[in-house]
Design a protein around this motif. Structure first.
Motif, mmCIF file in Angstrom:
data_model
loop_
_atom_site.group_PDB
_atom_site.id
_atom_site.type_symbol
_atom_site.label_atom_id
_atom_site.label_comp_id
_atom_site.label_asym_id
_atom_site.label_seq_id
_atom_site.Cartn_x
_atom_site.Cartn_y
_atom_site.Cartn_z
ATOM 1 N N PRO A 1 -20.459 6.791 32.077
ATOM 2 C CA PRO A 1 -19.986 8.045 31.491
ATOM 3 C C PRO A 1 -19.861 9.167 32.462
ATOM 4 O O PRO A 1 -19.490 10.076 32.352
ATOM 5 N N SER B 1 -15.443 9.928 30.185
ATOM 6 C CA SER B 1 -16.080 10.838 28.809
ATOM 7 C C SER B 1 -15.616 10.213 27.598
ATOM 8 O O SER B 1 -15.939 10.913 26.503
ATOM 9 N N THR C 1 -23.741 14.269 29.054
ATOM 10 C CA THR C 1 -22.923 13.436 28.014
ATOM 11 C C THR C 1 -23.601 13.837 26.642
ATOM 12 O O THR C 1 -22.692 14.141 25.589
#
Ligand code: BMA
Length: 374
Positions: free
Chosen positions: A262, A266, A309
């Motif tokens: 991540p 994304s 995230t």
């Protein structure tokens, strides 16, 4: 004219309101009804943070009174507590992850007294083969529904689930409400109720039979029911393909786990946010509650995963709760390590504290019994 239309609409909405504000079980206990209503209200303000098996064990510890990995890092407990009843159906004293059922009941009642929300999953033994939940054998669901030759075996399993749920009581003998999430991640093929072996109609029948048996035959009235898929859907039509009906569902949810990197990619975050928009809309249309019922990044190998995230995926959504999966630590049998929440000293500790302090993330100290159950 305008006035009379408004009046009619108003009367109509007043008439509709009680039904809309009631869970699928019309005989649900008072506290269960309040939980349902309050989860809806809470989704307007923030997202309750949950953790599976939080009070029982964490990375490198087991059964230490008051301990919790979430608390060690943030100073606070989660607001939602996930528990698992797999192996209850085979009369074991401990669940499939070795948590003793009698301790589980104690953890549940102590969290409940502080306003904690309880959710229960069930990785139940395949009633046809007697093997684990991860035994997608053709014909299982046909065999356990009415008319099937394993129907009595399945009913005996449900009797034990009913006894367990009806055994969850507070110190005034009132039943403790539970969000029950049976037959989860059914859009994948790994469980016996999954889509590899169980067609859409059969799945709906299984879910409906289970709710009707627990609710109408066994008189269990302290449950809200969560419909739960994996992340194998992309819009409302695919999400609802196996949806068993508004009269047996209170919560619409899915499970998703981060993989990949991540820090540079994304795509999981973007997809999770898109899927949350799908269930958020369904919840609004059907007047249900939306939740992310299982989520996590095993071992959290990205130290800003929480704010950079996860929060970016969930923060703008109207969700009642997110539940991080269990901090199993080292699993000797599998020779692997599994945890989803940082422990003291973990590299994502600081970021988790930032996540904890965000106004929208709600933990134990943000709630209380009155707010959730009154
Ligand atoms: C899985 C893993 C397993 C566990 C199961 C049921 O995702 O955590 O180790 O047995 O959930 O809790």
């Amino acid at each position: 004219m305008k006035v009379s239309i408004l009046l009619v609409l108003n009367i109509f909405s007043v008439l509709l309101l009680p039904a809309q504000n009631f869970p699928s079980d019309h005989h649900a206990t008072e506290q269960t009804v309040q939980l349902y209503r309050n989860l809806k209200l809470i989704s307007d303000k923030g997202i309750l943070f949950g953790h599976q098996d939080d009070l029982a064990y964490g990375v490198n510890w087991k059964y230490q009174p008051g301990k919790s990995d979430v608390k060690d890092v943030t100073g606070d407990y989660p607001a939602v507590y996930g528990w698992e009843i797999g192996h209850l159906e085979i009369d074991a004293a401990v669940n499939l992850d070795s948590v003793p059922f009698d301790r589980m009941k104690e953890y549940i009642s102590s969290a409940y007294s502080k306003g904690g929300v309880i959710t229960i999953s069930w990785h139940g033994t395949n009633p046809m083969t007697g093997k684990t939940a991860w035994d997608p054998e053709n014909g299982t669901v046909e065999s356990i529904l009415p008319g099937g030759d394993k129907q009595e075996v399945f009913k005996a399993q449900l009797d034990k689930v009913a006894d367990f749920m009806l055994g969850l009581k507070d110190n005034k003998e009132a039943l403790i409400p539970v969000i029950f999430r049976p037959f989860h991640e059914h859009t994948g093929g790994w469980f016996w109720w999954g889509n590899k072996t169980t067609g859409n109609d059969l799945y709906k029948k299984l879910f409906r039979f289970t709710v009707q048996y627990l609710r109408d035959t066994k008189n269990v009235h302290n449950l809200l029911y969560a419909y739960n898929t994996g992340s194998e859907f992309n819009d409302a039509t695919t999400y609802l393909q196996r949806y068993p009906g508004d009269d047996v569902v209170d919560i619409v949810s899915f499970d998703t786990y981060q993989n990949g990197n991540p820090a540079i990619d994304s795509s999981w975050q973007v997809k999770t946010s898109q899927l949350l928009s799908v269930i958020e809309r369904i919840a609004a249309e059907k007047n249900k509650i939306a939740a992310l019922a299982e989520v996590g990044f095993n071992k959290i190998p990205y130290d800003q995963w929480w704010t950079n995230t996860l929060y970016k995926a969930i923060g703008s959504h109207k969700l009642a709760y997110v539940l991080l999966w269990r901090n199993a630590g080292y699993k000797a049998k599998e020779k692997e390590t599994e945890f989803y929440v940082p422990y003291k000293g973990h590299s994502s500790e600081l970021d988790f504290k930032k996540f904890y302090h965000l106004p929208k993330t709600l933990f134990q100290s943000d709630i209380n019994y009155k707010l959730i159950y009154k």
